[in-house]
Design a protein around this motif. Structure first.
Motif, short mmCIF file in Angstrom:
data_model
loop_
_atom_site.label_atom_id
_atom_site.label_comp_id
_atom_site.label_asym_id
_atom_site.label_seq_id
_atom_site.Cartn_x
_atom_site.Cartn_y
_atom_site.Cartn_z
N ARG A 39 -10.42 12.28 9.81
CA ARG A 39 -10.80 11.00 10.41
C ARG A 39 -10.45 9.84 9.50
NH1 ARG A 39 -15.53 13.74 12.29
NH2 ARG A 39 -16.73 12.91 10.54
N LYS A 68 -8.05 9.82 7.33
CA LYS A 68 -6.59 9.73 7.37
C LYS A 68 -6.12 9.01 8.62
CE LYS A 68 -2.39 12.58 7.26
NZ LYS A 68 -1.87 13.98 7.21
N ALA A 69 -6.76 9.30 9.75
CA ALA A 69 -6.33 8.72 11.02
C ALA A 69 -6.68 7.23 11.14
CB ALA A 69 -6.97 9.49 12.18
N ASP A 70 -7.82 6.83 10.55
CA ASP A 70 -8.25 5.44 10.70
C ASP A 70 -8.98 4.96 9.44
OD1 ASP A 70 -9.02 2.95 11.55
OD2 ASP A 70 -9.79 3.62 13.49
N PRO A 71 -8.22 4.64 8.37
CA PRO A 71 -8.86 4.20 7.13
C PRO A 71 -9.61 2.88 7.27
CG PRO A 71 -6.47 3.89 7.04
CD PRO A 71 -6.75 4.71 8.26
N VAL A 72 -9.16 2.01 8.16
CA VAL A 72 -9.86 0.74 8.37
C VAL A 72 -11.27 0.98 8.88
CG1 VAL A 72 -9.89 -1.40 9.71
CG2 VAL A 72 -7.75 -0.60 8.72
N ALA A 73 -11.40 1.88 9.85
CA ALA A 73 -12.72 2.20 10.39
C ALA A 73 -13.59 2.85 9.33
CB ALA A 73 -12.57 3.12 11.59
N ALA A 74 -13.00 3.65 8.47
CA ALA A 74 -13.76 4.30 7.41
C ALA A 74 -14.33 3.28 6.44
CB ALA A 74 -12.86 5.30 6.66
N GLN A 94 -8.40 8.74 -0.04
CA GLN A 94 -7.16 8.02 0.28
C GLN A 94 -6.10 8.23 -0.80
OE1 GLN A 94 -9.04 4.00 1.27
NE2 GLN A 94 -7.49 4.18 2.86
N ALA A 149 -6.79 -2.20 3.56
CA ALA A 149 -7.74 -1.50 4.43
C ALA A 149 -9.17 -1.96 4.17
CB ALA A 149 -7.62 0.01 4.21
N GLY A 201 -11.55 -3.85 6.85
CA GLY A 201 -12.86 -3.32 7.16
C GLY A 201 -13.96 -4.34 6.98
#
Length: 210
Positions: free
Chosen positions: A194, A196-202, A169, A138, A142
């Motif tokens: 949020r 949890k739904a999109d760790p890459v974006a985080a 995470q 992830a 990112g």
């Protein structure tokens, strides 16, 4: 006289050990001493290769209790974690985790109970390694996304840093409830969801605001 030792590990200088001790005490563990390694990766450095990890081996005696937040504090490599736990059990040390309240010891001689115990150790060790690999991927995704759009608007600054993001995470992978994670980290429940739904974006958001 037996003692209870909390072993804690943080991998960056920005991380804080206090929450690991607080969690342990809140779970009912009366900690006699804290042994901690700072700035040490659980992926690349085995417990016996860490400065305080070595000291832990020297300090623990038969009948002592070793408390860790979860098995990933001991390591994030399957073989290393399973070898470490079994070595301590052979020494007569009891290992207890704060999260999920698991206890591992070598007291039983019943083959069925031993098989169940060893299978659970293996599962938790495998989960720790899988979790580490997922977080690494992830992070990589990112960073690549950030490099691909260097001029893109940075967006709103996230309410978490890299250390808090990794902590969230880690807790999610251990099955902790978003509301509990929010309370433990100081984030809102919606922020945890949020992540949890999109760790890459985080991870990309953290990279943009480094």
């Amino acid at each position: 006289m037996s003692q209870t030792i909390l072993y804690a590990r943080v991998s960056t200088k920005d991380q804080n050990l206090d929450h690991q001790l607080t969690q342990a005490e809140a779970a009912g563990h009366k900690v006699d001493e804290v042994v901690a390694d700072h700035g040490i990766s659980g992926i690349t450095t085995h417990l016996c290769g860490r400065p305080e990890g070595k000291r832990l081996y020297d300090k623990l005696r038969r009948g002592d209790v070793l408390v860790v937040r979860w098995v990933d504090r001991l390591g994030r490599n399957y073989q290393d974690v399973t070898d470490t736990i079994r070595d301590f059990m052979r020494r007569g040390v009891v290992i207890r985790t704060v999260i999920n309240n698991m206890t591992f010891d070598g007291a039983t001689s019943d083959p069925t109970q031993m098989a169940v115990r060893d299978a659970l150790i293996g599962f938790m060790a495998a989960t720790a390694q899988a979790q580490a690999e997922a977080i690494k991927e992830a992070q990589k995704a990112g960073i690549e996304a950030s490099k691909a759009n260097p001029a893109k608007y940075r967006g709103k600054k996230p309410s978490y840093n890299r250390e808090t993001l990794l902590q969230v995470q880690s807790m999610l992978s251990e099955g902790q409830r978003p509301s509990w994670i929010a309370s433990a980290t100081g984030l809102t429940r919606q922020t945890v969801l949020r992540i949890k739904a999109d760790p890459v974006a985080a991870h990309a958001a953290v990279d943009r605001w480094r």
